[in-house]
Design a protein around this motif. Structure first.
Motif, PDB file in Angstrom:
ATOM      1  N   GLU A  74       0.829  -1.203   0.000  1.00  0.00           N
ATOM      2  CA  GLU A  74       0.000   0.000   0.000  1.00  0.00           C
ATOM      3  C   GLU A  74       0.865   1.256   0.000  1.00  0.00           C
ATOM      4  O   GLU A  74       0.610   2.196  -0.741  1.00  0.00           O
ATOM      5  N   ALA A  75       1.907   1.250   0.844  1.00  0.00           N
ATOM      6  CA  ALA A  75       2.789   2.421   0.926  1.00  0.00           C
ATOM      7  C   ALA A  75       3.524   2.647  -0.389  1.00  0.00           C
ATOM      8  O   ALA A  75       3.605   3.767  -0.904  1.00  0.00           O
ATOM      9  N   ILE A  76       4.071   1.544  -0.947  1.00  0.00           N
ATOM     10  CA  ILE A  76       4.806   1.651  -2.205  1.00  0.00           C
ATOM     11  C   ILE A  76       3.885   2.068  -3.336  1.00  0.00           C
ATOM     12  O   ILE A  76       4.240   2.905  -4.176  1.00  0.00           O
ATOM     13  N   SER A  77       2.685   1.522  -3.374  1.00  0.00           N
ATOM     14  CA  SER A  77       1.740   1.848  -4.446  1.00  0.00           C
ATOM     15  C   SER A  77       1.397   3.328  -4.442  1.00  0.00           C
ATOM     16  O   SER A  77       1.272   3.957  -5.498  1.00  0.00           O
ATOM     17  N   THR A  78       1.254   3.905  -3.251  1.00  0.00           N
ATOM     18  CA  THR A  78       0.953   5.333  -3.144  1.00  0.00           C
ATOM     19  C   THR A  78       2.119   6.176  -3.650  1.00  0.00           C
ATOM     20  O   THR A  78       1.925   7.144  -4.396  1.00  0.00           O
ATOM     21  N   VAL A  79       3.330   5.794  -3.258  1.00  0.00           N
ATOM     22  CA  VAL A  79       4.529   6.512  -3.719  1.00  0.00           C
ATOM     23  C   VAL A  79       4.668   6.403  -5.228  1.00  0.00           C
ATOM     24  O   VAL A  79       4.964   7.388  -5.915  1.00  0.00           O
ATOM     25  N   VAL A  80       4.465   5.199  -5.759  1.00  0.00           N
ATOM     26  CA  VAL A  80       4.588   4.968  -7.202  1.00  0.00           C
ATOM     27  C   VAL A  80       3.573   5.804  -7.966  1.00  0.00           C
ATOM     28  O   VAL A  80       3.900   6.449  -8.974  1.00  0.00           O
ATOM     29  N   LEU A  81       2.327   5.798  -7.524  1.00  0.00           N
ATOM     30  CA  LEU A  81       1.277   6.561  -8.202  1.00  0.00           C
ATOM     31  C   LEU A  81       1.586   8.046  -8.193  1.00  0.00           C
ATOM     32  O   LEU A  81       1.464   8.728  -9.223  1.00  0.00           O
ATOM     33  N   ARG A  84      -9.087   4.920 -10.366  1.00  0.00           N
ATOM     34  CA  ARG A  84      -9.032   3.609  -9.727  1.00  0.00           C
ATOM     35  C   ARG A  84      -8.440   3.691  -8.325  1.00  0.00           C
ATOM     36  O   ARG A  84      -8.814   2.940  -7.421  1.00  0.00           O
ATOM     37  N   SER A  85      -7.510   4.628  -8.127  1.00  0.00           N
ATOM     38  CA  SER A  85      -6.857   4.743  -6.826  1.00  0.00           C
ATOM     39  C   SER A  85      -7.785   5.317  -5.763  1.00  0.00           C
ATOM     40  O   SER A  85      -7.502   5.218  -4.560  1.00  0.00           O
ATOM     41  N   THR A  86      -8.912   5.930  -6.176  1.00  0.00           N
ATOM     42  CA  THR A  86      -9.815   6.554  -5.205  1.00  0.00           C
ATOM     43  C   THR A  86     -10.706   5.545  -4.494  1.00  0.00           C
ATOM     44  O   THR A  86     -11.222   5.831  -3.414  1.00  0.00           O
ATOM     45  N   SER A  87     -10.894   4.373  -5.083  1.00  0.00           N
ATOM     46  CA  SER A  87     -11.774   3.373  -4.461  1.00  0.00           C
ATOM     47  C   SER A  87     -11.349   1.978  -4.883  1.00  0.00           C
ATOM     48  O   SER A  87     -11.110   1.719  -6.062  1.00  0.00           O
ATOM     49  N   ARG A  88     -11.294   1.085  -3.915  1.00  0.00           N
ATOM     50  CA  ARG A  88     -10.871  -0.286  -4.198  1.00  0.00           C
ATOM     51  C   ARG A  88     -11.889  -1.055  -5.034  1.00  0.00           C
ATOM     52  O   ARG A  88     -11.549  -2.051  -5.679  1.00  0.00           O
ATOM     53  N   GLU A  89     -13.130  -0.582  -5.068  1.00  0.00           N
ATOM     54  CA  GLU A  89     -14.160  -1.295  -5.827  1.00  0.00           C
ATOM     55  C   GLU A  89     -13.848  -1.312  -7.325  1.00  0.00           C
ATOM     56  O   GLU A  89     -14.273  -2.212  -8.051  1.00  0.00           O
ATOM     57  N   TYR A  90     -13.076  -0.316  -7.782  1.00  0.00           N
ATOM     58  CA  TYR A  90     -12.740  -0.270  -9.209  1.00  0.00           C
ATOM     59  C   TYR A  90     -11.833  -1.426  -9.620  1.00  0.00           C
ATOM     60  O   TYR A  90     -11.807  -1.817 -10.793  1.00  0.00           O
ATOM     61  N   TYR A  91     -11.058  -1.975  -8.668  1.00  0.00           N
ATOM     62  CA  TYR A  91     -10.198  -3.101  -8.983  1.00  0.00           C
ATOM     63  C   TYR A  91     -11.008  -4.301  -9.458  1.00  0.00           C
ATOM     64  O   TYR A  91     -10.536  -5.117 -10.237  1.00  0.00           O
ATOM     65  N   ASN A  92     -12.233  -4.457  -8.954  1.00  0.00           N
ATOM     66  CA  ASN A  92     -13.032  -5.629  -9.258  1.00  0.00           C
ATOM     67  C   ASN A  92     -14.086  -5.390 -10.337  1.00  0.00           C
ATOM     68  O   ASN A  92     -14.879  -6.283 -10.625  1.00  0.00           O
ATOM     69  N   MET A  93     -14.102  -4.183 -10.895  1.00  0.00           N
ATOM     70  CA  MET A  93     -15.062  -3.881 -11.954  1.00  0.00           C
ATOM     71  C   MET A  93     -14.480  -4.269 -13.309  1.00  0.00           C
ATOM     72  O   MET A  93     -13.461  -3.733 -13.736  1.00  0.00           O
ATOM     73  N   ILE A  94     -15.142  -5.215 -13.974  1.00  0.00           N
ATOM     74  CA  ILE A  94     -14.632  -5.679 -15.270  1.00  0.00           C
ATOM     75  C   ILE A  94     -14.629  -4.549 -16.286  1.00  0.00           C
ATOM     76  O   ILE A  94     -13.674  -4.399 -17.062  1.00  0.00           O
ATOM     77  N   SER A  95     -15.662  -3.722 -16.278  1.00  0.00           N
ATOM     78  CA  SER A  95     -15.714  -2.614 -17.230  1.00  0.00           C
ATOM     79  C   SER A  95     -14.539  -1.665 -17.029  1.00  0.00           C
ATOM     80  O   SER A  95     -13.990  -1.125 -18.003  1.00  0.00           O
ATOM     81  N   PHE A  96     -14.117  -1.471 -15.785  1.00  0.00           N
ATOM     82  CA  PHE A  96     -12.989  -0.575 -15.523  1.00  0.00           C
ATOM     83  C   PHE A  96     -11.673  -1.232 -15.914  1.00  0.00           C
ATOM     84  O   PHE A  96     -10.735  -0.546 -16.315  1.00  0.00           O
TER      85      PHE A  96
END
Length: 341
Positions: A184-191, A253-265
């Motif tokens: 989580e920490a690395i992902s935030t820095v990377v983004l 996508r980074s604003t909500s974890r639900e986007y990770y599981n949305m096929i359309s996204f």
């Protein structure tokens, strides 16, 4: 754009009530990704290799612009050479081991940042060349040295900001083996780093520098003025059209974890990412091939390898050069023609 490799777990573990839709997505991904990756690989390899060959064998590094126009294809070449590996991994699974995982993550990420930082430097260089043409003409040797130092700094900075992804990259077993970094920490820095260095910095630099360039060109005389303006608008438009959709997608996508599981996204992420990679194919066209001197040397290369043995292109280019020199009769006209790299 390295963030794409961080989404593999969700690409293979999408929770959806519609299993048929999920299957269609996986089939689409299995065909679309390798096709787009390999297309970018082939055209990026050919275009950027041509730029390097011409600069090495036909065109000496006489100016600051030339220095940047060599650094850019080097970065793009290494970048596109990682794509076949990601194409295979995206279609099947990661089979190349942990060392290759870290190595390819490093190559991919470092050269992505070098490419974007070099695009930023080219924009600043064009601003200096057009808006302060006299100062550049009087201090060409000094500017060339600064260009070499700047290119070195782009590699150092890119390596430093890529270290977290290189260190934390590893092969994990999910549904299949994937090469990723997941923290989580690395992902935030990377983004944050990706958005600043890979999108916002080049975009803001283009807005500021090209606004001043346009203002200068509008007050200049010479037949190349309108051509120069068209090139500016094309450069900015291509950057916006290729880079904005993917950066917006990963930001949303980074604003909500639900986007990770949305096929359309997930469709949106994959398609916009492929569009963003087109920059590696378009960079040679936008930043090298538009130049009269470069195109002349490209024709020389074509003649030397026997592509056009009977074409008398030399007189055509001599005529073009004479016209360019005529255009440079005044200071303003010189400024305009200098924009034509």
């Amino acid at each position: 754009m390295d963030d794409e490799h961080d989404i593999d777990p969700w690409l293979f573990n999408i929770s959806s009530d519609d299993s048929e839709e999920h299957e269609r997505f996986l089939k689409f991904k299995g065909v679309f990704l390798p096709c787009m990756y390999l297309t970018v690989f082939v055209f990026g390899l050919v275009g950027n290799s041509l730029v390097l060959v011409i600069y090495i064998f036909y065109q000496k590094l006489r100016s600051l612009t030339d220095v940047f126009l060599v650094n850019l294809p080097v970065a793009d070449l290494v970048f596109v050479c990682t794509l076949p590996f990601w194409a295979y991994a995206g279609t099947y699974e990661w089979v190349f081991g942990t060392v290759m995982c870290k190595t390819l993550h490093g190559m991919y990420t470092v050269n992505f940042y070098v490419s974007m930082l070099t695009l930023t430097c080219i924009t600043v260089d064009r601003f200096i060349v057009v808006v302060q043409a006299t100062k550049v003409f009087n201090q060409q040797a000094k500017w060339k040295i600064w260009g070499q130092i700047t290119c070195l700094l782009t590699w150092v900075v890119s390596l430093l900001v890529s270290l977290p992804q290189i260190i934390y990259a590893r092969v994990e077993r999910l549904d299949i083996h994937v090469c990723q970094y997941h923290s989580e920490a690395i992902s935030t820095v990377v983004l944050t780093t990706q958005m600043i260095l890979g999108f916002l910095l080049p975009l803001l630099t283009m807005i500021v520098c090209y606004s001043s360039i346009i203002k200068t060109l509008l007050h200049a005389r010479g037949f190349q003025k309108h051509k120069s303006l068209k090139i500016i608008f094309v450069v900015v438009a291509v950057f916006l059209l290729t880079q904005t959709p993917f950066n917006l997608a990963i930001l949303i996508r980074s604003t909500s974890r639900e986007y990770y599981n949305m096929i359309s996204f997930q469709y949106a992420i994959i398609v916009t990412e492929a569009i963003a990679y087109l920059r590696a194919c378009l960079n040679p066209v936008l930043y090298a091939f538009v130049g009269l001197k470069f195109r002349k040397n490209l024709w020389k290369l074509a003649k030397d390898i026997g592509c056009f043995p009977s074409l008398g292109v030399s007189s055509q280019w001599k005529s073009s050069e004479d016209s360019s020199k005529t255009c440079s009769a005044s200071h303003n006209a010189e400024t305009t023609s200098m924009f034509q790299l």
